[in-house]
Design an enzyme around this catalytic site. Structure first.
Site, PDB file in Angstrom:
ATOM      1  N   ASN A 232      -7.692  -3.159  14.643  1.00 47.61           N
ATOM      2  CA  ASN A 232      -9.057  -3.628  14.360  1.00 47.61           C
ATOM      3  C   ASN A 232      -9.047  -4.827  13.408  1.00 47.61           C
ATOM      4  OD1 ASN A 232      -8.280  -2.451  12.002  1.00 47.61           O
ATOM      5  ND2 ASN A 232      -9.868  -0.884  11.946  1.00 47.61           N
TER       6      ASN A 232
ATOM      7  N   ASP B  86       0.809  -1.216   0.000  1.00 47.30           N
ATOM      8  CA  ASP B  86       0.000   0.000   0.000  1.00 47.30           C
ATOM      9  C   ASP B  86       0.842   1.266   0.000  1.00 47.30           C
ATOM     10  OD1 ASP B  86       0.958  -0.427   2.568  1.00 47.30           O
ATOM     11  OD2 ASP B  86      -1.005  -0.716   3.472  1.00 47.30           O
TER      12      ASP B  86
ATOM     13  N   HIS C  60      -7.278  -4.994  10.592  1.00 48.90           N
ATOM     14  CA  HIS C  60      -7.062  -4.693   9.169  1.00 48.90           C
ATOM     15  C   HIS C  60      -5.732  -5.256   8.681  1.00 48.90           C
ATOM     16  CE1 HIS C  60      -5.250  -0.528  10.292  1.00 48.90           C
ATOM     17  NE2 HIS C  60      -4.275  -1.162   9.663  1.00 48.90           N
TER      18      HIS C  60
END
Ligand code: GLP
Length: 239
Positions: free
Chosen positions: A128, A62, A130
Site C-alpha cells: 500500500n 522499526d 508504506h
C-alpha cells in the site's frame, strides 16, 4: 528521483550494493537499515564483500512491539542473522520492542538519529506504499512513533509467522521526517505485488495516502526495482 529497473532481485541487490559501497568509500558513516525480504540480496552482497563496518553505525527503521531480540520473528533477530553476526558495526541501533515505556523509547530513538545523521537510508515498500511501518495517512512530519499495523500489513507479514494471530499488532517505527532527513535514500522493490505502489510512488501525486510518494520531494533518491515491480510504470522509466 532516479529509477533503475533491473531484471531481478539478484541484480537489484548488486546495484544497491554498488551505491552503498561507493557511499561508504566516500565517507558515509551512518547507514539506515531495513528488514523484510527486499534487502536480502543487498545484505548477502555486503556479507560476501571485503567491506568492513566496524567504524560505521547502523540505525534500523522499526521493530515489533512485544518481541524480544531473541524471538526469531523480531527485526533484531533478522538483522543479527542476515548482517550483524557476519559484519558487525561499531554500534547498531534497533528500536527496543520490549520497552515498557514506548513513548520514552521513541523520543530516545529520535535523539539517536539526531546525534548520528543518516548518510544512506535503505527502504523497502509495502503493497500500500508504506515505508517502514508508516501506513497510509501517516503525517509527513512524523518522527519515531508507535504504529498500529493495518490488517493488510498484518496479513502480508503473517507469511513469516506460524499463524496470523502471532503477528504483533503494533510496532515502533521511525517517522517519515526521520527518513527524509537522510542524505541519500535507496528504495528496493521486487515482485509484481509492488507494481501499484511503485507506480503511485513515482508517478502519482505526493500524498500522505501513499507514504512513499514523499520521496519525490527528497533531493537524492534511487529506486531500484525489478521488471515485475516496474511493469506499470511509464515506458520512459524502463531502461
Ligand atoms: C514490512 C516492513 C517494511 C518493509 C515491508 C515490505 O512492513 N516494516 O520495512 O519494507 O514489510 O517487506 P518485503 O520487503 O518483505 O516485501
Amino acid at each position: 528521483m532516479k529509477v533503475i529497473v533491473v531484471k531481478d532481485k539478484v541484480i537489484g541487490g548488486a546495484k544497491a550494493f554498488e551505491i552503498f559501497s561507493d557511499g561508504i568509500k566516500k565517507g558515509a558513516k551512518v547507514l539506515g537499515l531495513a528488514t523484510g525480504s527486499s534487502p536480502l540480496t543487498l545484505y548477502s552482497n555486503m556479507v560476501n564483500s571485503d567491506l568492513n563496518f566496524e567504524d560505521l553505525i547502523s540505525i534500523n527503521l522499526d521493530e515489533y512491539v512485544g518481541l524480544s531480540p531473541y524471538n526469531d520473528q523480531s527485526y533484531h533477530y533478522f538483522m543479527e542473522q542476515n548482517l550483524f553476526s557476519k559484519k558487525p558495526f561499531k554500534k547498531s541501533y534497533v528500536p527496543d520492542g520490549t520497552t515498557d515505556d514506548v513513548a520514552a523509547t521513541c523520543k530516545a530513538y529520535d535523539e539517536i538519529i539526531k546525534k548520528h545523521p543518516i548518510d544512506i537510508q535503505l527502504l523497502g515498500i509495502g503493497r500500500n506504499g508504506h515505508i517502514a511501518f508508516n501506513e497510509p495517512g501517516t503525517s509527513f512530519d512524523s518522527t519515531t512513533h508507535e504504529v498500529k499495523l493495518t490488517e493488510n500489513t498484518i496479513k502480508a507479514n503473517s507469511r513469516f509467522f506460524d499463524t496470523i494471530d502471532e503477528v504483533p499488532k503494533n510496532a515502533i517505527c521511525m517517522g517519515i521526517a526521520n527518513i527524509m532527513s537522510a542524505k541519500k535514500i535507496v528504495l528496493l522493490a521486487f515482485g509484481e505485488k509492488k507494481a501499484d505502489a511503485i507506480k503511485k510512488t513515482i508517478e502519482g501525486e505526493v500524498t500522505e495516502e501513499v507514504p512513499a510518494s514523499v520521496l519525490q520531494k527528497h533531493p537524492d533518491v534511487t529506486i531500484i526495482c525489478d521488471e515485475a515491480a516496474a511493469q506499470k510504470l511509464d515506458d520512459k522509466y524502463k531502461n
